[in-house]
Design a protein around this motif. Structure first.
Motif, PDB file in Angstrom:
ATOM      1  N   MET A   1       0.825  -1.208   0.000  1.00  0.00           N
ATOM      2  CA  MET A   1       0.000   0.000   0.000  1.00  0.00           C
ATOM      3  C   MET A   1       0.859   1.258   0.000  1.00  0.00           C
ATOM      4  N   TRP A   2       2.086   1.174   0.489  1.00  0.00           N
ATOM      5  CA  TRP A   2       2.963   2.354   0.512  1.00  0.00           C
ATOM      6  C   TRP A   2       3.149   2.856  -0.924  1.00  0.00           C
ATOM      7  N   PHE A   3       2.852   4.130  -1.125  1.00  0.00           N
ATOM      8  CA  PHE A   3       2.900   4.691  -2.474  1.00  0.00           C
ATOM      9  C   PHE A   3       4.332   4.682  -3.013  1.00  0.00           C
ATOM     10  N   LYS A   4       4.434   4.426  -4.321  1.00  0.00           N
ATOM     11  CA  LYS A   4       5.736   4.426  -4.997  1.00  0.00           C
ATOM     12  C   LYS A   4       5.900   5.637  -5.911  1.00  0.00           C
ATOM     13  N   ASN A   5       4.802   6.283  -6.226  1.00  0.00           N
ATOM     14  CA  ASN A   5       4.797   7.507  -7.036  1.00  0.00           C
ATOM     15  C   ASN A   5       3.731   8.421  -6.458  1.00  0.00           C
ATOM     16  N   LEU A   6       3.743   9.665  -6.879  1.00  0.00           N
ATOM     17  CA  LEU A   6       2.776  10.598  -6.314  1.00  0.00           C
ATOM     18  C   LEU A   6       2.399  11.667  -7.342  1.00  0.00           C
ATOM     19  N   ARG A   7       1.114  11.701  -7.636  1.00  0.00           N
ATOM     20  CA  ARG A   7       0.555  12.783  -8.462  1.00  0.00           C
ATOM     21  C   ARG A   7      -0.396  13.545  -7.559  1.00  0.00           C
ATOM     22  N   ILE A   8      -0.132  14.842  -7.418  1.00  0.00           N
ATOM     23  CA  ILE A   8      -0.847  15.658  -6.448  1.00  0.00           C
ATOM     24  C   ILE A   8      -1.814  16.594  -7.169  1.00  0.00           C
ATOM     25  N   GLU A 137      -6.399  18.888   4.076  1.00  0.00           N
ATOM     26  CA  GLU A 137      -5.519  19.712   3.253  1.00  0.00           C
ATOM     27  C   GLU A 137      -6.091  19.980   1.858  1.00  0.00           C
ATOM     28  N   ASN A 138      -7.291  19.459   1.583  1.00  0.00           N
ATOM     29  CA  ASN A 138      -7.940  19.645   0.275  1.00  0.00           C
ATOM     30  C   ASN A 138      -7.073  19.130  -0.872  1.00  0.00           C
ATOM     31  N   LEU A 139      -6.530  17.923  -0.693  1.00  0.00           N
ATOM     32  CA  LEU A 139      -5.655  17.353  -1.711  1.00  0.00           C
ATOM     33  C   LEU A 139      -6.160  15.973  -2.140  1.00  0.00           C
ATOM     34  N   LEU A 140      -5.905  15.647  -3.400  1.00  0.00           N
ATOM     35  CA  LEU A 140      -6.097  14.293  -3.918  1.00  0.00           C
ATOM     36  C   LEU A 140      -4.718  13.788  -4.320  1.00  0.00           C
ATOM     37  N   LEU A 141      -4.300  12.667  -3.748  1.00  0.00           N
ATOM     38  CA  LEU A 141      -2.975  12.117  -4.015  1.00  0.00           C
ATOM     39  C   LEU A 141      -3.135  10.729  -4.642  1.00  0.00           C
ATOM     40  N   ILE A 142      -2.524  10.529  -5.802  1.00  0.00           N
ATOM     41  CA  ILE A 142      -2.687   9.292  -6.558  1.00  0.00           C
ATOM     42  C   ILE A 142      -1.329   8.641  -6.772  1.00  0.00           C
ATOM     43  N   ASP A 143      -1.274   7.345  -6.520  1.00  0.00           N
ATOM     44  CA  ASP A 143      -0.047   6.571  -6.743  1.00  0.00           C
ATOM     45  C   ASP A 143      -0.045   6.118  -8.202  1.00  0.00           C
ATOM     46  N   ALA A 144       0.461   6.977  -9.073  1.00  0.00           N
ATOM     47  CA  ALA A 144       0.485   6.681 -10.506  1.00  0.00           C
ATOM     48  C   ALA A 144       1.774   7.220 -11.106  1.00  0.00           C
ATOM     49  N   ALA A 145       2.471   6.375 -11.852  1.00  0.00           N
ATOM     50  CA  ALA A 145       3.726   6.802 -12.470  1.00  0.00           C
ATOM     51  C   ALA A 145       3.478   7.682 -13.681  1.00  0.00           C
ATOM     52  N   SER A 146       2.361   7.455 -14.367  1.00  0.00           N
ATOM     53  CA  SER A 146       2.074   8.220 -15.590  1.00  0.00           C
ATOM     54  C   SER A 146       0.871   9.127 -15.389  1.00  0.00           C
ATOM     55  N   ALA A 147       0.869  10.231 -16.139  1.00  0.00           N
ATOM     56  CA  ALA A 147      -0.267  11.154 -16.093  1.00  0.00           C
ATOM     57  C   ALA A 147      -1.531  10.483 -16.607  1.00  0.00           C
ATOM     58  N   ASN A 148      -1.399   9.583 -17.587  1.00  0.00           N
ATOM     59  CA  ASN A 148      -2.569   8.915 -18.158  1.00  0.00           C
ATOM     60  C   ASN A 148      -3.300   8.075 -17.117  1.00  0.00           C
ATOM     61  N   LYS A 149      -2.548   7.335 -16.298  1.00  0.00           N
ATOM     62  CA  LYS A 149      -3.180   6.510 -15.263  1.00  0.00           C
ATOM     63  C   LYS A 149      -3.887   7.381 -14.226  1.00  0.00           C
ATOM     64  N   ALA A 150      -3.268   8.497 -13.869  1.00  0.00           N
ATOM     65  CA  ALA A 150      -3.891   9.410 -12.916  1.00  0.00           C
ATOM     66  C   ALA A 150      -5.146  10.035 -13.515  1.00  0.00           C
ATOM     67  N   THR A 163     -18.959  15.171 -10.139  1.00  0.00           N
ATOM     68  CA  THR A 163     -18.112  16.360 -10.090  1.00  0.00           C
ATOM     69  C   THR A 163     -16.783  16.001  -9.443  1.00  0.00           C
ATOM     70  N   LEU A 164     -15.746  16.682  -9.826  1.00  0.00           N
ATOM     71  CA  LEU A 164     -14.438  16.515  -9.182  1.00  0.00           C
ATOM     72  C   LEU A 164     -13.626  17.784  -9.439  1.00  0.00           C
ATOM     73  N   PRO A 165     -13.840  18.809  -8.609  1.00  0.00           N
ATOM     74  CA  PRO A 165     -13.179  20.104  -8.823  1.00  0.00           C
ATOM     75  C   PRO A 165     -11.730  20.096  -8.340  1.00  0.00           C
ATOM     76  N   VAL A 166     -10.833  19.466  -9.118  1.00  0.00           N
ATOM     77  CA  VAL A 166      -9.421  19.427  -8.752  1.00  0.00           C
ATOM     78  C   VAL A 166      -8.571  19.978  -9.894  1.00  0.00           C
ATOM     79  N   ILE A 167      -7.435  20.532  -9.537  1.00  0.00           N
ATOM     80  CA  ILE A 167      -6.472  21.031 -10.511  1.00  0.00           C
ATOM     81  C   ILE A 167      -5.070  20.666 -10.041  1.00  0.00           C
TER      82      ILE A 167
END
Length: 309
Positions: A1-8, A137-150, A163-167
């Motif tokens: 479960m420990w993340f290996k990548n991080l897209r914020i 903290e109003n953040l979404l953090l995704i364990d994805a190496a590529s932008a496409n997967k995120a 809805t998903l108001p994230v940038i």
């Protein structure tokens, strides 16, 4: 479960779905395995489940106000060489039987027919993508190496919630300028410390790249490259003696590795079951990443609330 990548990503509005409503919505978009004619399937699975659709676990896992989600993608695997060979055989058979040439449009139709024939017999492969919502903290953090997967994870979440108001995070200072300055000065913004890896690129030609690995970054050759006008687009750092990672020019994080002391901290209390161990891991990891994100944004001048990447 420990993340290996991080897209914020940061929410532009507070996330206001409670866990009960969120579970209900995710269940409606749950993962189902590929059918005979499906090329791929994507959906939600319980973060703790051993198998998709396990009824013993929920679609959301909440710990200290953080909400963990997990998506699974399954796709059929048909090697392109197999498809090409089958299409060629069909085309040659028709040409010999009817005495005519098979052109591109008809060959494309043959390819579609071959796919339909092979899909029911194709092997499948699957992977999971984890992400969590840090409500405080109003953040979404995704364990994805590529932008496409995120993007696929967020697209499915947006479709699920309506809805998903994230940038993406937009820093006040240009990340490549900041990292280039760190290299030039051989000093990163505390509590970051430079490690022995970077990527130097030409701002006017993205294909012109020099990669340095296991390299003393204060070496004369690195200084010469920087003086020639190249900028640092990727940089390996140590944060707070707690984790190691590579920061990229869009503030995405690759090759995230937590120090053993954090893993040991999560294992200090003997967990009674997988759910409790998951809680302990998640609690330690999310606490570290919350502070890491604050320090990351601060190191690049803070977030520019009015700018969108």
């Amino acid at each position: 479960m420990w993340f290996k990548n991080l897209r914020i990503y940061r929410f532009t509005k507070p996330f206001d779905f409670d866990s009960e409503k969120l579970t209900e919505l995710l269940a409606e978009k749950a993962f189902h395995p590929c059918g005979r004619q499906d090329v791929s399937k994507y959906g939600w699975v319980p973060p703790l489940s051993g198998a998709a659709g396990d009824p013993d676990f929920d679609f959301v896992h909440v710990c200290n106000g953080n909400i963990m989600l997990c998506a699974q993608k399954e796709e059929k695997v048909i090697p392109s060489s197999v498809i090409k060979e089958a299409v060629q055989e069909k085309a040659e058979f028709i040409e010999q039987k009817e005495g005519r040439k098979i052109f591109r449009k008809e060959r494309d139709k043959l390819k579609d027919d071959v796919m339909l024939e092979l899909l029911p017999r194709a092997f499948t492969k699957s992977h999971r993508v984890y992400g969590y919502i840090d409500v405080k903290e109003n953040l979404l953090l995704i364990d994805a190496a590529s932008a496409n997967k995120a993007e696929q994870f967020m697209s499915h979440l947006r479709d699920t919630l309506g809805t998903l108001p994230v940038i993406p995070p937009a820093s006040k200072q240009v990340p490549t300028d900041v990292m280039t300055n760190w290299l030039s000065e051989q000093s990163a913004h505390p509590p970051f410390e430079l490690e022995k890896e970077c990527e130097l690129s030409n701002p006017s030609d993205s294909a012109n790249v020099i990669r340095c690995k296991a390299q003393d970054l204060d070496a004369d050759e690195v200084k010469t490259i920087l003086e020639s006008g190249k900028h640092c687009s990727k940089l390996a750092v140590n944060w707070n003696d707690s984790l190691h990672c590579v920061i990229e020019s869009d503030l995405s994080i690759k090759r995230l590795k937590f120090e053993d002391k954090l893993i040991d901290q999560a294992n200090e209390a003997d967990a009674e079951d997988r759910a409790q161990q998951f809680d302990q891991d998640f609690a330690v990891m999310s606490l570290e990443l919350a502070q890491f994100c604050k320090d990351l944004f601060a190191a690049f001048g803070g977030l520019d609330e009015g700018r969108v990447v």
